[in-house]
Structures are given as C-alpha cells and as structure tokens.
Design an enzyme around this catalytic site. Structure first.
Site, short mmCIF file in Angstrom:
data_model
loop_
_atom_site.label_atom_id
_atom_site.label_comp_id
_atom_site.label_asym_id
_atom_site.label_seq_id
_atom_site.Cartn_x
_atom_site.Cartn_y
_atom_site.Cartn_z
N ASP A 158 -1.72 -0.77 6.06
CA ASP A 158 -2.02 0.15 7.25
C ASP A 158 -3.44 0.08 7.41
OD1 ASP A 158 -2.47 3.51 7.06
OD2 ASP A 158 -2.20 2.24 5.31
N ASP A 164 0.94 -1.10 0.08
CA ASP A 164 0.06 0.13 0.10
C ASP A 164 0.89 1.38 -0.01
OD1 ASP A 164 -2.38 1.59 0.35
OD2 ASP A 164 -1.41 1.90 2.31
N LYS A 202 -10.63 -1.00 -2.70
CA LYS A 202 -10.44 -1.58 -1.32
C LYS A 202 -11.85 -1.18 -0.38
CE LYS A 202 -5.68 -0.83 -1.44
NZ LYS A 202 -4.30 -0.16 -0.80
N THR A 209 -2.64 0.85 -4.66
CA THR A 209 -3.18 2.24 -3.63
C THR A 209 -4.65 2.60 -4.25
OG1 THR A 209 -2.75 4.18 -3.46
CG2 THR A 209 -1.98 3.34 -5.63
N SER A 210 -5.38 3.25 -3.34
CA SER A 210 -6.54 3.83 -3.68
C SER A 210 -6.27 5.24 -4.12
CB SER A 210 -7.33 3.79 -2.37
OG SER A 210 -7.68 2.60 -1.76
N ASP A 219 -0.06 5.14 1.08
CA ASP A 219 -0.19 6.20 2.19
C ASP A 219 -0.36 5.41 3.68
OD1 ASP A 219 -0.42 8.75 1.04
OD2 ASP A 219 -2.50 8.24 0.22
#
Length: 215
Positions: free
Chosen positions: A162, A14, A137, A105-106, A16
C-alpha cells in the site's frame, strides 16, 4: 467477469495498510513520540512504509536518532487498540498455505506479532521483519529475503503493498506488485495493478501455483 492477473509461486504481503489498519494506533504513538523529541510530523506521510529508525534519522537531528527509533518502536508495540483486519485479508491469508505466503514488513517482529494478534489474523511461518534485512523499503531486501525463505524466485512472486516505498522495493526485487489503495492513489503507488482492498482479489492454489484474479 473476473480478470486473471496470473499464476505465481507465492504471495508476499506488506502488513500495515495492506492486511490491517493500524493507522489510529500508529498516529497516537507518533504524536506522543513527536512531543517527546520535539519534532514536526507534518511531513510524516512521506515516510509511510519505512522503518522507525529511518523516520527517526530524518526527523531527529540532535544526535538521538538511534534512541528515538527504539522509542518509537516501543510506543507502537504497547498500543494496539483499534488495530483491525482490512477487508479480504483473512480470506487471502487463509487461502494460502505456509509455502505460498509470507509477510515482508518495516515493522519489528515484536510489532507485527502484536498487531497481527490484535487484528485476529493468522501469522504465516515466514515473516520478514525489520531485524532480518540490511536495508529497508524502498530497497528490495525485505522481498528478496522473503522469497529466499520461501524457496522461490522473486520474479515468480506477487507482492501486495500500500506504500510507494514498498512498491519500489518490490519492483527492485523483480516482483510483480498489486497496489492496495488504502493510503495512496494509483499514480502515487505505480503498481502493476491496483485494488481498493484484498476483498477484490481471489487467491486459489492450483497445481501450477497461486492463481490470482480480480473480481
């Protein structure tokens, strides 16, 4: 004494909260966005790790959700002041070659590129950003796409995450998950293993794959 987690074909990170800390920049963007759209962000923490359009759909109820999601993306891309690499992230990425590492990642591609540059981190060849999958996600899509692009079985991948939504998505994809405790507790994450940061993890490429150990 180190504790070996196993040998994996690849590691999917991931961004961030796992590789970099962009919280201050993100919150500046969210505060401005909230003011512009008149929304209450007191529950924003529950949306950690989800795409901007999902946040907008949940919080903007006057028919402007699509516009609001695009605006949030634009605000975040334009503000990377204070985005920094988290401990161990540069070493983790540098230990792996492009066939063994990916980011899922988003963030949009523009946002992850901007934040990786601000943090001084190398961009892997495989970056799966929001534009590249159908469902964000906690759906498994980002991780399945990353594994496919790497040419590996998701069950042979380790995901570093995270956020609860990311952990859920990685598990749904069949991956094992290393939880990074930057913003949530181990109970909240529910990963297979947990660390404070990637500085507590060793990644070593061997003939059999990526050997991952905890210090």
């Amino acid at each position: 004494m180190s504790s070996r987690l196993g040998v994996f074909d690849a590691v999917i990170f991931d961004f961030d909260g796992t590789l970099a800390d962009s919280h201050a920049a993100m919150m500046r963007s969210y505060v401005r966005w909230a003011e512009e759209y008149g929304v209450d962000l007191s529950q924003a923490r529950m949306y950690t790790g989800r795409p901007s359009e999902a946040v907008a759909r949940a919080l903007v109820t006057d028919g402007r959700a699509e516009e609001a999601g695009l605006r949030l993306d634009a605000l975040e891309v334009s503000d990377t002041d204070g985005v920094v690499a988290l401990p161990g992230s540069l070493d983790a990425l540098s230990a792996l070659d492009d066939g063994r590492r990916a980011i899922a990642t988003s963030c949009t591609m523009a946002l992850v590129v901007a934040r990786m540059d601000a943090a001084g981190l190398p961009l892997p060849a495989v970056v799966v950003a929001r534009e590249q999958y159908a469902h964000g996600k906690p759906a498994p899509d980002p991780f399945l796409v990353a594994a496919q692009r790497l040419g590996v079985d998701p069950a042979r991948c380790l995901v570093a995450e995270d956020a609860p939504a990311g952990v859920a998505g990685a598990h749904a994809a069949g991956c094992r998950v290393l939880g990074v405790l930057t913003s949530h507790t181990a109970d909240e994450l529910g990963a297979d293993w947990h660390v404070g940061s990637l500085a507590e993890v060793s990644f070593a490429v061997t003939a059999d794959g990526v050997a991952v150990s905890l210090a």
